[in-house]
Design a protein around this motif. Structure first.
Motif, PDB file in Angstrom:
ATOM      1  N   LEU A 159       0.832  -1.210   0.000  1.00 25.85           N
ATOM      2  CA  LEU A 159       0.000   0.000   0.000  1.00 25.85           C
ATOM      3  C   LEU A 159       0.863   1.255   0.000  1.00 25.85           C
ATOM      4  N   ALA A 160       1.995   1.208   0.678  1.00 24.15           N
ATOM      5  CA  ALA A 160       2.921   2.340   0.633  1.00 24.15           C
ATOM      6  C   ALA A 160       3.390   2.580  -0.798  1.00 24.15           C
ATOM      7  N   LEU A 161       3.701   1.508  -1.519  1.00 24.93           N
ATOM      8  CA  LEU A 161       4.144   1.650  -2.903  1.00 24.93           C
ATOM      9  C   LEU A 161       3.025   2.205  -3.770  1.00 24.93           C
ATOM     10  N   ALA A 162       1.802   1.745  -3.551  1.00 25.11           N
ATOM     11  CA  ALA A 162       0.667   2.256  -4.330  1.00 25.11           C
ATOM     12  C   ALA A 162       0.517   3.759  -4.139  1.00 25.11           C
ATOM     13  N   GLY A 163       0.703   4.240  -2.912  1.00 26.65           N
ATOM     14  CA  GLY A 163       0.612   5.672  -2.662  1.00 26.65           C
ATOM     15  C   GLY A 163       1.723   6.447  -3.334  1.00 26.65           C
ATOM     16  N   ALA A 164       2.935   5.921  -3.291  1.00 30.02           N
ATOM     17  CA  ALA A 164       4.056   6.590  -3.948  1.00 30.02           C
ATOM     18  C   ALA A 164       3.857   6.639  -5.456  1.00 30.02           C
ATOM     19  N   ILE A 165       3.403   5.546  -6.025  1.00 25.02           N
ATOM     20  CA  ILE A 165       3.159   5.498  -7.464  1.00 25.02           C
ATOM     21  C   ILE A 165       2.107   6.521  -7.867  1.00 25.02           C
ATOM     22  N   ALA A 166       1.037   6.623  -7.080  1.00 27.93           N
ATOM     23  CA  ALA A 166      -0.035   7.564  -7.416  1.00 27.93           C
ATOM     24  C   ALA A 166       0.490   8.990  -7.486  1.00 27.93           C
ATOM     25  N   ALA A 167       1.412   9.341  -6.585  1.00 28.37           N
ATOM     26  CA  ALA A 167       1.971  10.693  -6.599  1.00 28.37           C
ATOM     27  C   ALA A 167       2.954  10.880  -7.754  1.00 28.37           C
ATOM     28  N   MET A 168       3.833   9.916  -7.960  1.00 24.37           N
ATOM     29  CA  MET A 168       4.857  10.043  -8.996  1.00 24.37           C
ATOM     30  C   MET A 168       4.267  10.055 -10.395  1.00 24.37           C
ATOM     31  N   SER A 169       3.246   9.242 -10.603  1.00 22.03           N
ATOM     32  CA  SER A 169       2.720   9.056 -11.962  1.00 22.03           C
ATOM     33  C   SER A 169       2.232  10.355 -12.578  1.00 22.03           C
ATOM     34  N   ARG A 170       1.755  11.267 -11.759  1.00 15.90           N
ATOM     35  CA  ARG A 170       1.211  12.523 -12.279  1.00 15.90           C
ATOM     36  C   ARG A 170       2.302  13.469 -12.780  1.00 15.90           C
ATOM     37  N   GLU A 171       3.525  13.231 -12.340  1.00 17.18           N
ATOM     38  CA  GLU A 171       4.654  13.993 -12.874  1.00 17.18           C
ATOM     39  C   GLU A 171       5.212  13.369 -14.151  1.00 17.18           C
ATOM     40  N   LEU A 172       4.925  12.109 -14.392  1.00 18.29           N
ATOM     41  CA  LEU A 172       5.545  11.387 -15.491  1.00 18.29           C
ATOM     42  C   LEU A 172       4.688  11.327 -16.751  1.00 18.29           C
ATOM     43  N   ILE A 173       3.370  11.359 -16.610  1.00 20.68           N
ATOM     44  CA  ILE A 173       2.519  11.057 -17.754  1.00 20.68           C
ATOM     45  C   ILE A 173       2.655  12.083 -18.880  1.00 20.68           C
ATOM     46  N   ALA A 174       3.001  13.315 -18.555  1.00 18.78           N
ATOM     47  CA  ALA A 174       3.193  14.311 -19.617  1.00 18.78           C
ATOM     48  C   ALA A 174       4.354  13.943 -20.533  1.00 18.78           C
ATOM     49  N   HIS A 175       5.233  13.044 -20.077  1.00 20.00           N
ATOM     50  CA  HIS A 175       6.378  12.600 -20.868  1.00 20.00           C
ATOM     51  C   HIS A 175       6.102  11.244 -21.532  1.00 20.00           C
ATOM     52  N   ASN A 176       4.826  10.822 -21.553  1.00 22.43           N
ATOM     53  CA  ASN A 176       4.441   9.526 -22.123  1.00 22.43           C
ATOM     54  C   ASN A 176       5.033   8.367 -21.328  1.00 22.43           C
ATOM     55  N   VAL A 177       5.096   8.561 -20.022  1.00 19.05           N
ATOM     56  CA  VAL A 177       5.543   7.514 -19.100  1.00 19.05           C
ATOM     57  C   VAL A 177       4.402   7.250 -18.120  1.00 19.05           C
ATOM     58  N   VAL A 178       3.914   6.023 -18.092  1.00 14.98           N
ATOM     59  CA  VAL A 178       2.795   5.684 -17.217  1.00 14.98           C
ATOM     60  C   VAL A 178       3.194   4.542 -16.288  1.00 14.98           C
ATOM     61  N   ILE A 179       2.587   4.541 -15.103  1.00  9.26           N
ATOM     62  CA  ILE A 179       2.812   3.479 -14.115  1.00  9.26           C
ATOM     63  C   ILE A 179       1.451   2.943 -13.682  1.00  9.26           C
ATOM     64  N   ASN A 180       1.263   1.644 -13.783  1.00 11.88           N
ATOM     65  CA  ASN A 180       0.057   0.997 -13.289  1.00 11.88           C
ATOM     66  C   ASN A 180       0.436  -0.260 -12.513  1.00 11.88           C
ATOM     67  N   SER A 181      -0.464  -0.704 -11.669  1.00 10.83           N
ATOM     68  CA  SER A 181      -0.234  -1.925 -10.897  1.00 10.83           C
ATOM     69  C   SER A 181      -1.278  -2.968 -11.266  1.00 10.83           C
ATOM     70  N   VAL A 182      -0.822  -4.195 -11.392  1.00  9.65           N
ATOM     71  CA  VAL A 182      -1.710  -5.337 -11.604  1.00  9.65           C
ATOM     72  C   VAL A 182      -1.853  -6.057 -10.269  1.00  9.65           C
ATOM     73  N   CYS A 183      -3.092  -6.370  -9.911  1.00 10.10           N
ATOM     74  CA  CYS A 183      -3.390  -6.999  -8.623  1.00 10.10           C
ATOM     75  C   CYS A 183      -4.037  -8.358  -8.871  1.00 10.10           C
ATOM     76  N   PRO A 184      -3.231  -9.395  -9.098  1.00  9.75           N
ATOM     77  CA  PRO A 184      -3.792 -10.695  -9.458  1.00  9.75           C
ATOM     78  C   PRO A 184      -4.357 -11.441  -8.268  1.00  9.75           C
ATOM     79  N   GLY A 185      -5.287 -12.319  -8.584  1.00  6.25           N
ATOM     80  CA  GLY A 185      -5.846 -13.222  -7.597  1.00  6.25           C
ATOM     81  C   GLY A 185      -5.254 -14.612  -7.748  1.00  6.25           C
ATOM     82  N   LEU A 186      -6.114 -15.603  -7.980  1.00  6.10           N
ATOM     83  CA  LEU A 186      -5.685 -17.003  -8.000  1.00  6.10           C
ATOM     84  C   LEU A 186      -5.265 -17.420  -9.403  1.00  6.10           C
TER      85      LEU A 186
END
Length: 260
Positions: A159-186
């Motif tokens: 969850l700490a990483l998810a929060g950091a990613i959410a903040a960082m991603s908004r600085e990166l997307i203008a440069h065509n750099v995106v960050i997403n997380s996949v949350c798999p189950g079984l």
């Protein structure tokens, strides 16, 4: 569908087996050159051999422990400039009592599930921005949406990483750099089988009973093929996916029942 990433270069952490290998295979099918990282060279050699035989791409390997600063430095030094990063800690989780878990153990989970991915992202993102293309996928787990008893330390780090990613991603997307997380189950991997055998032993029951219980609570009624996660990751790394960022995408056959 042509994902528009042929000739790109990717780091795939945990790429020797399981969901990491499934993602590596999906990327290789699109013509992406790979650097696979995992702890054991033998597993990496098997994975790389399969990919080289099936696809006309370059596959390098780095046997290293990404939960250590030295391990991360070794991977980054060999991989060089990359366009795609799959941050996948690949650390097996077992239930632990938060009351007795030591501070060192909490720190260990933070190193494996927070700092490891964070430092890789921080290392590759500036170059991606300069070149005007970057796709970063973080491998998380569906349970961060509904944390489970016994996994407080690993959930906290994710969850700490998810929060950091959410903040960082908004600085990166203008440069065509995106960050997403996949949350798999079984997903039907060796890790899942090992995990379920562990649950059976701790619960003084049988492996078949544990499997039946998990399937009973999964609306899809089955464990998923790892390729179903690998293909999702490949799309998130595609040229077409330049607008979606900072999302935690649950892929669990309908187990999670929340709207958000």
């Amino acid at each position: 569908m042509d994902l528009g990433i042929a000739g790109r270069r990717a780091i795939v952490c945990g790429g020797s087996k399981g969901l990491g290998f499934a993602a590596a295979r999906a990327l290789a099918r699109e013509g992406v050159h790979l650097t696979l990282a995992a702890r054991t060279q033998a597993g990496l050699d098997r994975a790389a051999g399969r990919l080289r035989e099936e696809f006309a791409v370059k596959v390098a390997t780095v046997a290293t422990d990404l939960a250590t600063p030295a391990g991360r430095a070794a991977l980054l030094a060999q991989a060089g400039e990359v366009d795609i990063l799959l941050a996948n800690p690949g650390v097996r989780q077992v239930p632990e009592d938060f009351r007795t878990l030591s501070r060192e153990a909490w720190d260990g989970w933070m190193e494996a599930h927070f700092y490891a991915s964070l430092e890789l992202i921080r290392a590759v993102a500036p170059g991606m921005c300069e070149r005007g293309f970057g796709r970063i996928v973080n491998m998380s787990v569906s349970f961060i949406k509904f944390p489970q008893v016994g996994f407080a330390a690993s959930h906290a780090a994710r969850l700490a990483l998810a929060g950091a990613i959410a903040a960082m991603s908004r600085e990166l997307i203008a440069h065509n750099v995106v960050i997403n997380s996949v949350c798999p189950g079984l997903f039907e991997t060796d890790a899942l089988i090992t995990n379920l055998h562990g649950h059976a032993a701790r619960g003084n029951t049988t492996y078949d009973a544990i499997v039946a219980d998990r399937l009973r609570h999964c609306p899809a009624g089955r464990f998923a093929d790892p390729a179903e996660c690998g293909d999702l990751i490949a799309f998130l790394c595609s040229a077409q996916n330049g607008f979606m960022t900072a999302q935690n995408i649950v892929n669990d056959g309908g187990v999670y029942q929340g709207l958000f």
